[in-house]
Write an enzyme that holds these catalytic residues in place. Structure first.
Site, PDB file in Angstrom:
ATOM      1  CG  HIS A  87     126.236 -42.135  76.904  1.00  0.00           C
ATOM      2  ND1 HIS A  87     127.051 -41.057  77.161  1.00  0.00           N
ATOM      3  CD2 HIS A  87     125.848 -42.013  75.602  1.00  0.00           C
ATOM      4  CE1 HIS A  87     127.161 -40.317  76.067  1.00  0.00           C
ATOM      5  NE2 HIS A  87     126.445 -40.873  75.102  1.00  0.00           N
ATOM      6  CD  GLU A  88     123.178 -44.058  73.657  1.00  0.00           C
ATOM      7  OE1 GLU A  88     122.431 -43.136  73.255  1.00  0.00           O
ATOM      8  OE2 GLU A  88     124.373 -44.144  73.322  1.00  0.00           O
ATOM      9  CG  HIS A  91     121.861 -38.922  74.531  1.00  0.00           C
ATOM     10  ND1 HIS A  91     122.561 -37.747  74.547  1.00  0.00           N
ATOM     11  CD2 HIS A  91     122.734 -39.886  74.104  1.00  0.00           C
ATOM     12  CE1 HIS A  91     123.810 -37.965  74.152  1.00  0.00           C
ATOM     13  NE2 HIS A  91     123.936 -39.254  73.887  1.00  0.00           N
TER      14      HIS A  91
END
Length: 216
Positions: A87-88, A91
């Site tokens: 998920h990170e 980004h």
């Protein structure tokens, strides 16, 4: 009611994360290894992956091009750790591709921080001084923080979508393990929805007070 719902969602996230933190992925890969592998696959070798203290303190810093994973997720081979790491990295991929909502969110961050810190205090001062103009300024400042939370929703949902695609496409998690990753990311996403709902409820409450004072 919104406050209670927020507490329930926070409990749901913690329980879901705790559950899948105890389940190791079949390839025995850590969050850091998966984060670096996805970054390499997208040609983002310039993005660093570092551990950061605390639990669920994971974030991506676009100013330094750094994915920071909480120490448990950095070193853990759990399904939850891989979900959060991917998920990170999502980004970081957004940043590299110039994803508009991420850029807008980063641009308004200083104003949002100011609004969330000063807005309620300015409103309270205006309330005690019976100054509706000052109260309105406080509301507008706090609204900037709510706007930040609104823009955060597509940013977070998109990062989670990218995470699930990459975890599946690169075979980091088996089909059976993907359900755990999806559960963790869904619970995390709902915390942002709850935060926005809580802020909107607070703004409506402030507005109702101002309207009441003007009608007196």
């Amino acid at each position: 009611m919104v406050f209670i719902a927020t507490l329930i969602i926070q409990f749901w996230l913690q329980a879901t994360y705790a559950r899948y933190s105890r389940i190791a992925n079949s390839r025995d890969l850590t969050g850091a290894e998966v984060a670096k592998a996805i970054l390499d696959a997208y040609g983002l070798q310039n993005v660093r992956v570092e551990p950061t203290p605390g639990a669920l303190t994971d974030h991506y810093d676009p100013t330094t091009k750094t994915v920071r994973l909480s120490e448990p997720n950095y070193a853990s081979p759990s399904a939850a750790a891989l979900a959060v790491a991917a998920h990170e990295v999502g980004h970081a991929i957004q940043d590299a591709k110039g994803y508009a909502p991420l850029r807008i969110r980063h641009a308004i961050l200083p104003v949002a921080n100011l609004g969330s810190t000063l807005g309620p205090w300015i409103f309270i001062i205006g309330l005690f001084m019976n100054a509706t103009g000052l109260m309105s300024i406080g509301i507008w400042l706090f609204a900037a923080a709510a706007l930040f939370q609104l823009i955060t929703l597509p940013v977070e949902f998109d990062a989670s979508s990218r995470a699930l695609v990459n975890l599946r496409k690169m075979n980091f998690l088996s089909p059976g393990e993907m359900g755990g990753a999806r559960a963790v990311l869904t619970a995390a996403a709902m915390t942002y929805v709850a935060a926005l709902a809580n802020s909107l409820a607070q703004i409506l409450y402030y507005v109702s007070i101002v309207q009441g004072r003007r009608e007196e």
